[in-house]
Design an enzyme around this catalytic site. Structure first.
Site, PDB file in Angstrom:
ATOM      1  CB  SER A 181     -14.999   0.384   9.173  1.00 41.67           C
ATOM      2  OG  SER A 181     -14.509   1.621   9.628  1.00 41.67           O
ATOM      3  CG  ASP A 267     -10.148  -0.599  15.584  1.00 37.04           C
ATOM      4  OD1 ASP A 267      -9.654   0.464  15.148  1.00 37.04           O
ATOM      5  OD2 ASP A 267     -11.151  -1.142  15.079  1.00 37.04           O
ATOM      6  CG  HIS A 296     -10.436   0.125  11.765  1.00 37.10           C
ATOM      7  ND1 HIS A 296     -11.511  -0.065  12.592  1.00 37.10           N
ATOM      8  CD2 HIS A 296     -10.944   0.698  10.637  1.00 37.10           C
ATOM      9  CE1 HIS A 296     -12.605   0.370  12.008  1.00 37.10           C
ATOM     10  NE2 HIS A 296     -12.296   0.830  10.822  1.00 37.10           N
TER      11      HIS A 296
END
Length: 315
Positions: A181, A267, A296
């Site tokens: 991320s 996501d 995610h």
């Protein structure tokens, strides 16, 4: 699964529009020169940690400015010769975690540097920002590329490699950078801005094809950019101009090392098309792991086990 194959095929053929500004590379060359003109001022404090098979240190070093960047520095005991080093970058709003989180690496003989990003965990931020009203890092200094938060974060992370290469126990030819991320976006940016890593692993990376990501996302840090522009519509062009310098879409062509990226097709934070927009521009040896039903996250047991194997085979 036909629908998955069709989706992936569409993503693999996607060509994003590059938004790089004419002075993009000059800006980054000057930024790197400025960061490296400052002393690293590294400090190590050895810790008494319950796992006795490792040596553990609190690490502090100066990043882009005089902000002390905090990190774990973890070594296996009784090192013989030089050993490979893994540098980890965490997620947005997270931190470097427990020392014990990295035992699967040190038990195999890797050195580990786990960094708290600027403003996260134990790391502060000595910078002043003329724009920080939204209470989120992604909008700090967003009207000026010179003071933007991500300029400092990317350089803080490059300086972690400077520290690793300064250590006599570290094999500077065998450095990997790893993140998910926020940390995945940092990983790709650092791989583009620094040719020393041999391997880069970027899971569900942010700061990828930012204009598309802002249009398609439903959650996550870039929603604060939306809110800022809702409050300041007069700054739309200026904001996207700033963001272009930090978009991995405009950086990734410089990546030379081997890269592995992962994506979740559901996501809502880092949309898969935005990630593929960057991935499709990478010219070095690369691979993509696709999770058709994942959002995610990359916490699957299979993913962790595959990463262990991938690092061992390629570093």
């Amino acid at each position: 699964m036909k629908f998955v194959d069709e989706k992936v095929s569409d993503l693999e053929s996607y060509e994003a529009d590059i938004t790089r500004q004419p002075d993009h590379w000059d800006f980054w060359e000057q930024t790197i020169q400025f960061a490296r003109s400052k002393p690293l001022n590294e400090q190590l404090q050895k810790l008494d940690y319950p796992i006795k098979q490792i040596d553990v240190y609190d690490l502090s070093y100066h990043g882009f400015d005089e902000t002390p960047i905090k990190a774990h520095y973890i070594l296996p005991k009784n090192i013989v010769g030089k050993i490979p080093c893994l540098i980890f970058f965490h997620g947005y709003g997270g931190h470097k975690g427990s020392i014990s989180d990295y035992m699967k690496w040190t038990i195999q003989g890797y050195a580990v540097i786990a960094v708290d990003a600027r403003g996260h965990g134990e790391t502060g931020d000595y910078s002043n920002y003329s724009t920080e009203e939204m209470g989120s890092w992604v909008t700090k200094g967003i009207l000026n590329k010179e003071e933007y938060y991500y300029r400092k974060v990317y350089m803080d992370s490059v300086r972690a490699i400077d520290f690793a290469c300064s250590r006599e126990e570290v094999d500077s030819e065998r450095i990997a950078i790893i993140g998910a991320s926020f940390g995945g976006g940092i990983t790709l940016a650092v791989a583009a801005l620094d040719d020393r890593p041999k391997l880069a692993i970027a899971d569900v990376p942010n700061m990828s094809n930012i204009e598309l990501a802002i249009r398609e996302k439903f959650e996550g840090s870039l929603t604060f950019v939306d809110r800022f522009l809702d409050r300041h519509p007069e700054h739309v062009e200026r904001v996207f101009n700033t963001l272009s310098y930090f978009d991995n879409l405009n950086l990734c062509e410089q990546i030379k090392c081997k890269v592995r990226v992962s994506v979740g097709l559901k996501d809502p934070i880092c949309p898969p098309k935005s990630i593929y927009g960057v991935y499709n521009q990478i010219k070095s040896e690369k691979s993509m792991i696709v999770y058709p039903f994942s959002e995610h996250h990359v916490h699957h047991v299979e993913h962790v086990d595959n990463m262990l194997q991938y690092v061992n085979e390629n570093l």
